[in-house]
Design a protein around this motif. Sequence first.
Motif, short mmCIF file in Angstrom:
data_model
loop_
_atom_site.label_atom_id
_atom_site.label_comp_id
_atom_site.label_asym_id
_atom_site.label_seq_id
_atom_site.Cartn_x
_atom_site.Cartn_y
_atom_site.Cartn_z
N GLY A 54 4.36 -8.94 7.64
CA GLY A 54 4.97 -8.14 8.35
C GLY A 54 5.14 -7.04 7.67
N ALA A 55 6.14 -8.26 6.47
CA ALA A 55 6.77 -7.30 4.95
C ALA A 55 5.91 -6.79 4.58
N LEU A 56 4.77 -6.67 4.33
CA LEU A 56 4.16 -6.39 3.38
C LEU A 56 3.27 -5.14 4.29
N ILE A 57 3.29 -5.28 4.91
CA ILE A 57 2.76 -4.09 6.24
C ILE A 57 4.12 -2.61 5.72
N ILE A 58 5.33 -4.00 6.17
CA ILE A 58 5.33 -2.24 6.14
C ILE A 58 6.63 -1.84 3.80
N GLN A 59 6.14 -2.89 4.16
CA GLN A 59 6.75 -2.33 2.10
C GLN A 59 4.86 -1.01 1.67
N THR A 60 3.55 -1.53 2.56
CA THR A 60 2.90 -0.89 2.27
C THR A 60 3.25 0.49 2.93
N LEU A 61 3.29 0.67 3.97
CA LEU A 61 3.79 1.86 5.08
C LEU A 61 4.82 2.47 3.89
#
Length: 347
Positions: free
Chosen positions: A283-290
Motif C-alpha cells: 500500500g505504501a509503495l502504491i502511494i509513493q508510485t502514485l
Amino acid sequence: MAGKMRKHHLFWPLCMLGLLLLFNLLYSPDFFSLVMREGNLYGSLIDILNFGAPLILVSIGMTLVIATGGIDLSVGSIVAISGAVACMSISKGVDQSSFGLVLGALGLSIGLSLILGIWNGALVSVARIQPIIATLILMVAGRGIAQLITSGQIITVSNANYAYIGAGSLAALPFSIFIVLTVLLVASLLTRKTALGLFIESVGSNASASRLAGIRSRTVILTVYVFCGLCAGIAGLILSSNVSSADGNNAGLWYELDAILAVVIGGTSLNGGRFYLMGTVVGALIIQTLTTTIYMIGVPPEVTLVVKAFVVLAVCLIQSDSFRNSMLIRWKKRKFPAEQGVNRHVS
C-alpha cells in the motif's frame, strides 16, 4: 485457483501497483531502466524505494496501532520532531563532522520518539482517551514543538555520517532500504513468531474479552504506540538526513493520512483485528508510485492532492468485496435483462 488468488488480501493491491508501473512504462519507456554509477544503482524504481522508505516505516507502525482498534494522528509531528532534534543537536556541536556527535543526536532523537510514543499509549491505555483525540493532541502540539526546536527556521547540517542514513548506499542500494527491511523483519518476527501478534489481534477484535481471557490489553496497546513512535522517529531521521536539514513546519506533513491509506489499501481493517504487514508495504509503495507518477506526467501542484485522492478512492473501491459484487450484479442485470426476468418469474 483463480478464485483463491482473487480472495488473497494482496491480490488487488498488487494489481493496482502493477497497473501504475505499467502506466509509467508506457508513458516513459525508460522507467524501468537502471544505471550503475560509481558502484550505486540509480533509476525510477530505486527512487520509489528510497523516497518511500520513510512512509513505509510509519505505515508499519500504524498497522499495529490500527490492529488494536486505535489510530495515531501524531506520526507526522513525531517525524518533524525527530529530524529537528537530530539536526539541532548536530548543529550545536563543536565539531559537526564528529561520529560521536551523530550517535548522540541519534540516541536523543530515538529516545524522544519513544517517550512521545509512551505519551500517546498512556493517554489511550491508561487515561482511556479515544485514540483519535489522544493522538490529535500531539499532532497539533508536536508540530509546534518541532518549530520551537528549530525557531521556525530550516536547520542545515554538514555531516557525512548523518547524511549516510538517508542518502548513503550499501551493496549498490540506498541504505534506507536496509533500514526498512530490518524494521519489517523485526516486526514480522515479533508478531508472527511470538504470541504478540495474536495478542494485538485479540485486543483489536474485542478488548474486553481479551482482558477477561488474561491478556494485558493496556500493555499491548502501550507497546504498539511506542513502536509506532519509534518507526516515526526513524523515518524523521531518514527524511532529514537525506537533505541534511530539518524543517519543523513541512517535514512529515500529512504522513499520518498517507500511512492510514497505506494500511487500508493493504487490507487491514480500521475496526482492528487481523493485520497484514506486507499488505501495508504494498500500500505504501502504491502511494509513493502514485506520487512519482503524478510528478512525472506534470500534473499541476494545485490539483495533485485531488488526483491522488481520487486514485486512492478507486483503489479502495476496487478492493471492496461488497462494491465489486454490487457492480457485478448491476452488470449482469444490464447484460442479461431477459434472464433476470425469467428468474423472477420462476421464483
